[in-house]
Write a protein that holds these residues in place. Structure first.
Motif, mmCIF file in Angstrom:
data_model
loop_
_atom_site.group_PDB
_atom_site.id
_atom_site.type_symbol
_atom_site.label_atom_id
_atom_site.label_comp_id
_atom_site.label_asym_id
_atom_site.label_seq_id
_atom_site.Cartn_x
_atom_site.Cartn_y
_atom_site.Cartn_z
ATOM 1 N N LEU A 1 0.868 -1.177 0.000
ATOM 2 C CA LEU A 1 0.000 0.000 0.000
ATOM 3 C C LEU A 1 0.903 1.225 0.000
ATOM 4 N N HIS A 2 0.773 2.050 -1.025
ATOM 5 C CA HIS A 2 1.563 3.291 -1.148
ATOM 6 C C HIS A 2 0.721 4.428 -0.585
ATOM 7 N N LEU A 3 1.314 5.153 0.397
ATOM 8 C CA LEU A 3 0.488 6.017 1.237
ATOM 9 C C LEU A 3 0.920 7.480 1.261
ATOM 10 N N HIS A 4 -0.068 8.342 1.061
ATOM 11 C CA HIS A 4 0.022 9.764 1.346
ATOM 12 C C HIS A 4 -1.008 10.055 2.435
ATOM 13 N N ALA A 5 -0.925 11.294 2.995
ATOM 14 C CA ALA A 5 -1.952 11.684 3.968
ATOM 15 C C ALA A 5 -2.621 12.966 3.491
ATOM 16 N N LEU A 62 5.559 4.560 2.479
ATOM 17 C CA LEU A 62 5.232 5.978 2.621
ATOM 18 C C LEU A 62 5.895 6.811 1.530
ATOM 19 N N SER A 63 5.129 7.755 1.001
ATOM 20 C CA SER A 63 5.673 8.659 -0.006
ATOM 21 C C SER A 63 6.683 9.622 0.605
ATOM 22 N N THR A 64 7.812 9.823 -0.092
ATOM 23 C CA THR A 64 8.686 10.967 0.237
ATOM 24 C C THR A 64 8.476 12.070 -0.800
ATOM 25 N N GLY A 65 7.549 11.795 -1.733
ATOM 26 C CA GLY A 65 7.245 12.818 -2.732
ATOM 27 C C GLY A 65 6.234 13.818 -2.212
ATOM 28 N N CYS A 113 9.737 3.292 1.185
ATOM 29 C CA CYS A 113 9.385 4.665 0.834
ATOM 30 C C CYS A 113 9.522 4.828 -0.673
ATOM 31 N N SER A 114 8.786 5.803 -1.192
ATOM 32 C CA SER A 114 9.046 6.168 -2.590
ATOM 33 C C SER A 114 10.265 7.089 -2.624
ATOM 34 N N LEU A 115 10.906 7.179 -3.793
ATOM 35 C CA LEU A 115 12.015 8.113 -3.982
ATOM 36 C C LEU A 115 12.016 8.557 -5.438
ATOM 37 N N ASN A 116 11.822 9.849 -5.646
ATOM 38 C CA ASN A 116 11.662 10.409 -6.986
ATOM 39 C C ASN A 116 13.023 10.800 -7.549
ATOM 40 N N MET A 117 13.327 10.277 -8.729
ATOM 41 C CA MET A 117 14.707 10.289 -9.210
ATOM 42 C C MET A 117 15.064 11.468 -10.106
ATOM 43 N N ASN A 149 8.804 19.104 -14.097
ATOM 44 C CA ASN A 149 7.480 19.724 -14.052
ATOM 45 C C ASN A 149 6.474 18.656 -13.641
ATOM 46 N N PHE A 150 5.456 19.054 -12.893
ATOM 47 C CA PHE A 150 4.443 18.099 -12.442
ATOM 48 C C PHE A 150 3.103 18.795 -12.656
ATOM 49 N N ALA A 151 2.686 18.830 -13.911
ATOM 50 C CA ALA A 151 1.607 19.738 -14.329
ATOM 51 C C ALA A 151 0.243 19.066 -14.211
ATOM 52 N N PHE A 210 8.287 2.530 -13.081
ATOM 53 C CA PHE A 210 8.230 3.359 -14.294
ATOM 54 C C PHE A 210 6.903 4.118 -14.233
ATOM 55 N N VAL A 211 6.977 5.454 -14.280
ATOM 56 C CA VAL A 211 5.781 6.285 -14.143
ATOM 57 C C VAL A 211 5.439 6.893 -15.498
ATOM 58 N N PHE A 212 4.271 6.581 -15.999
ATOM 59 C CA PHE A 212 3.835 7.071 -17.314
ATOM 60 C C PHE A 212 2.622 7.992 -17.174
ATOM 61 N N GLY A 213 2.602 9.047 -18.040
ATOM 62 C CA GLY A 213 1.369 9.813 -18.157
ATOM 63 C C GLY A 213 1.241 11.007 -17.243
ATOM 64 N N VAL A 214 2.317 11.354 -16.531
ATOM 65 C CA VAL A 214 2.325 12.607 -15.773
ATOM 66 C C VAL A 214 2.843 13.697 -16.706
ATOM 67 N N LEU A 215 2.119 14.807 -16.842
ATOM 68 C CA LEU A 215 2.553 15.885 -17.738
ATOM 69 C C LEU A 215 3.795 16.563 -17.139
ATOM 70 N N VAL A 247 2.980 -4.375 -11.036
ATOM 71 C CA VAL A 247 1.983 -3.365 -11.397
ATOM 72 C C VAL A 247 1.578 -2.542 -10.187
ATOM 73 N N ARG A 248 1.198 -1.310 -10.468
ATOM 74 C CA ARG A 248 0.647 -0.410 -9.452
ATOM 75 C C ARG A 248 -0.657 0.173 -9.960
ATOM 76 N N VAL A 249 -1.679 0.095 -9.112
ATOM 77 C CA VAL A 249 -2.954 0.763 -9.400
ATOM 78 C C VAL A 249 -3.305 1.624 -8.181
HETATM 79 N N1 KMH Z 1 1.995 10.159 -7.832
HETATM 80 C C1 KMH Z 1 2.744 9.249 -8.692
HETATM 81 C C2 KMH Z 1 2.703 9.712 -10.137
HETATM 82 C C3 KMH Z 1 5.566 9.713 -4.668
HETATM 83 O O1 KMH Z 1 4.543 9.585 -3.956
HETATM 84 O O2 KMH Z 1 6.702 9.857 -4.183
HETATM 85 C C4 KMH Z 1 4.179 9.096 -8.245
HETATM 86 C C5 KMH Z 1 4.347 8.979 -6.746
HETATM 87 C C6 KMH Z 1 5.476 9.775 -6.183
HETATM 88 O O3 KMH Z 1 3.604 8.288 -6.082
#
Ligand code: KMH
Ligand code: ZN
Length: 308
Positions: free
Chosen positions: A45-49, A81-84, A106-110, A114-116, A196-201, A251-253
């Motif tokens: 489970l990938h989590l934000h608050a 947990l997201s670090t994004g 944790c997530s880690l954005n590489m 832009n995150f439009a 692999f993240v697809f479809g973010v502008l 896969v991630r949904v």
């Molecule tokens: N929101 C996703 C496109 C994160 O939380 O660190 C990518 C993501 C990034 O989940």
């Protein structure tokens, strides 16, 4: 092919409450939808608050702690947990909750990018909260900052010092080379779990040929030291999940990445998307990994070594 890891990203910081009544924003909603997603087959489970008062993305550790112990008590899924956080947050804010919770993952954005999100604003007819529209429309001049120094800070503070392993979010080819750079410096240990993240502008588009290219490039850079997962935002979510499963990936949904279950139809829950993707991957001959199998595959520290 290996067991397939299904990740479910419950709420994120992209979509806003006015976009779907099914987006979980309160601790009770996040817990209920997280446990249902785990029962449906999500191993991670990938989590934000969010602030429960208005659904706004929140970095407040208290908002995370309002659901983390309850998810841990109610299921065996890996809690990631997201670090994004949100692109409008500074890194210190983004790291506050993961530093307090010391999760397995944790997530880690590489990369900085832009995150439009602003094109989505035009699709909302009526706003529930006054923060939503400026939040979305302001992303036409927003930089999602992930410098090499930021990346090293996360690897050190959460990886080396707190035992977290990472979902490396790669939105473009260059992000793979950045990961290879840190691998070359000995700051990340295989196996690398690359999302692999697809479809973010602002990142690569959700085109099938982009997935085959990313796999070819990751094979060249990392050989047997990595495994890939795929998340595609919006309507490409299920088609690219199917392609990933057919290619031996994971896969991630989740409603963080797409609010629909089919073209023009809102998903009624995260579990509904997990059910659908589980059916897809099983039809392709893949078997979902359990949380324990996932921990072994990703070499995670175990649920007993978190701080919640
Ligand atoms: N929101 C996703 C496109 C994160 O939380 O660190 C990518 C993501 C990034 O989940
Ligand atoms: Zn996220």
């Amino acid at each position: 092919m290996s067991k397939i890891i299904i990740t479910c990203a419950l709420t994120g910081s992209i979509h806003t409450p006015s976009m779907s009544p099914h987006l979980p924003v309160t601790p009770d909603q996040i817990v209920a939808q997280g446990l249902a997603a785990a029962r449906a087959g999500a191993a991670i489970l990938h989590l934000h608050a969010r602030d429960p008062a208005n659904g706004r993305p929140s970095a407040d550790p208290g908002h995370f702690m309002a659901f983390l112990p309850r998810l841990k008590a109610g299921c065996d899924a890996v809690l990631n947990l997201s670090t994004g956080g949100s692109a409008v947050m500074g890194l210190d804010d983004r790291l506050a909750a993961p530093m307090a919770a010391e999760p397995e993952m944790c997530s880690l954005n590489m990369g900085t990018m832009n995150f439009a999100l602003y094109p989505m604003a035009a699709r909302v007819a009526e706003w529930q909260h006054d923060w939503e529209r400026p939040f979305l429309e302001g992303t036409d001049d927003l930089v999602f900052k992930n410098t090499p120094r930021d990346i090293e800070t996360v690897l050190t503070a959460l990886g080396q010092r707190r035992g977290a392993r990472f979902e490396f979010e790669c939105y473009d080819m260059g992000h793979l080379y950045m990961l290879a750079h840190f691998a070359g410096r000995g700051l990340v240990d295989p196996p690398f779990f690359i999302q692999f993240v697809f479809g973010v502008l602002g990142g690569m588009g959700a085109d099938p040929e982009n997935l085959t290219h990313m796999v070819r490039l990751a094979d060249k850079l990392f050989g047997g030291d990595y495994m890939f997962s795929v998340l595609a935002a919006g309507r490409a979510q299920m088609p690219m999940a199917a392609q990933a499963a057919a290619m031996g990936g994971h896969v991630r949904v989740g409603l963080e990445d797409s609010l629909t279950i089919a073209r023009g139809t809102l998903a009624t829950s995260n579990a509904q998307q997990v059910d659908k993707v589980r059916g897809l991957v099983e039809a392709l001959g893949r078997t979902p990994a359990t949380p324990e199998e996932t921990r072994a595959m990703l070499r995670l520290k175990g649920a007993g070594r978190t701080a919640f």
